[in-house]
Scaffold this motif. Structure first.
Motif: not given
Lengths: 243, 243
Positions: A127-129, A149, A153, A155, B129-132, B142, B145-146, B149-150, B152
């Motif tokens: 995961d990345f930002a 943030f 996270a 990221f 943000a990219v989250i799987s 995890k 959590k991400r 935060f993303a 927020q």
């Protein structure tokens, strides 16, 4: 209906353009863009009509393209990288309500977060930002909040516009905020002049990055807590088990 | 030195492949990949040797490609989207130390975050943000959590792997976590079957998204607090002033 293509041409060289981007340019009567990016495609399609505007004249550029399309021409606006990541496609939609007969089609391209990652190794396995450090259109306080943030996270963080003449210390400030939550040993990478002459990469720690000057042709990557170096490459493990 | 290309072929259709990806495939003796993606390129280059492995056999796939390259062949591993976003390039670098004579080159492609954004409109005009949501290789805590935060950070959030047969309620759970910080009216988008037959988009509110079932061929976008709809498109304003 006439057509306005908002085309991401990828990093510098034509090789990183998609077939779809090339087809749109071939089909267009007029190609509009910032001078530097227009020059990149002019060689390939010398017979087109070209209209250029200086850097930062984004709304003027889009108005020019929309009015050409409204006159019945097929038009492409070219953007470096992707058309949709801090690109022209948003402005095009926002200004389009005055041009009901123009149909907008966005053609994605390889943005610096992808092309930079590819030359550095494999930082984006997790995961990345993506955060721009430019405060021309965004209050710096909002950028500060997002950096913190993103660091909390864990990221992987990719920084666009990490520096400019007026913002010489922004990368240092950003690193300091991230260092509140991340180790100074965090693996980082800088990709410079991606896909162009002078393309270079540098792998360094977050502590070192803090003291490094980068220019506006750089994209910066800050690893997550698991990111490591393998044979000089920046690699974020995905979590596979190896026997 | 022999060459292993890790090639992002973009979404479904060949049009979204870069020239560089096509050149790598053309240059290769052997093309390795998950059956479905290999079939997408086989039509174009029928004369190549093809080796396929089932879904989720990522390390087996990379080992196969590395051993072919170590035998002197030029090899491409194909990945859908980008090779470096939750892709094969990380595994390739991690396993490469046993193959010192194989040089790895990653060729970026159009990842779903870019291709999905393009058909939905312009959601990525601002930091994202990219989250799987897949917890196969990442603890769910995890991911939780991400997501928080993303939210927020007021990032535009792009969700990969938003659902699967075993994880039918993960998107609902993710929306509930984001709803702690974001309005239920937040503009969201779903891109389905990007670049393939059955490509569709849907714009809806975060409150509606929470109650929506998506499949594994969907990519989900959750806008930031400023994201709006313009003529049926999802657009995040960049902050330009219009006279």
């Amino acid at each position: 209906m006439s057509k306005l293509y908002v085309v991401g041409i990828g990093p510098g060289n034509n090789e990183n353009m998609t077939l779809r981007a090339q087809n749109a340019l071939r089909e267009s009567d007029v190609i509009v863009g910032y001078t530097v990016y227009v020059d990149l495609v002019r060689e390939q399609y010398p017979e087109k009509e070209y209209l250029t505007t200086p850097m930062r004249h984004e709304t003027e550029r889009v108005a020019l393209a929309l009015s050409q399309a409204a006159n019945g021409k097929t038009v492409s606006i070219v953007c470096s990288g992707d058309a949709g990541v801090y690109g022209m496609s948003g402005v095009a939609y926002e200004m389009s309500s005055d041009y009901p007969d123009v149909e907008i089609e966005t053609i994605p391209g390889i943005s610096a977060v992808l092309s930079g990652a590819a030359i550095l190794g494999a930082p984006l396995m997790h995961d990345f930002a993506v955060i721009s450090l430019s405060d021309l259109l965004t209050p710096w306080e909002k950028i500060e909040k997002r950096l913190q943030f993103a660091a909390q996270a864990d990221f992987v963080i990719c920084l666009y516009n990490p520096s400019s003449r007026k913002r010489g210390d922004y990368l240092e400030k950003a690193c300091d905020l991230i260092l509140r939550y991340a180790s100074p040993d965090t693996v980082c990478g800088i990709a410079r002049n991606i896909g162009r002459e002078g393309e270079t990469t540098e792998i360094l720690s977050l502590g070192e990055l803090r003291k490094t000057q980068v220019d506006m042709f750089s994209t910066v990557f800050i690893g997550n807590s698991q990111t490591k170096t393998i044979g000089g490459k920046m690699v974020t493990p995905r979590g596979y088990k190896y026997e």
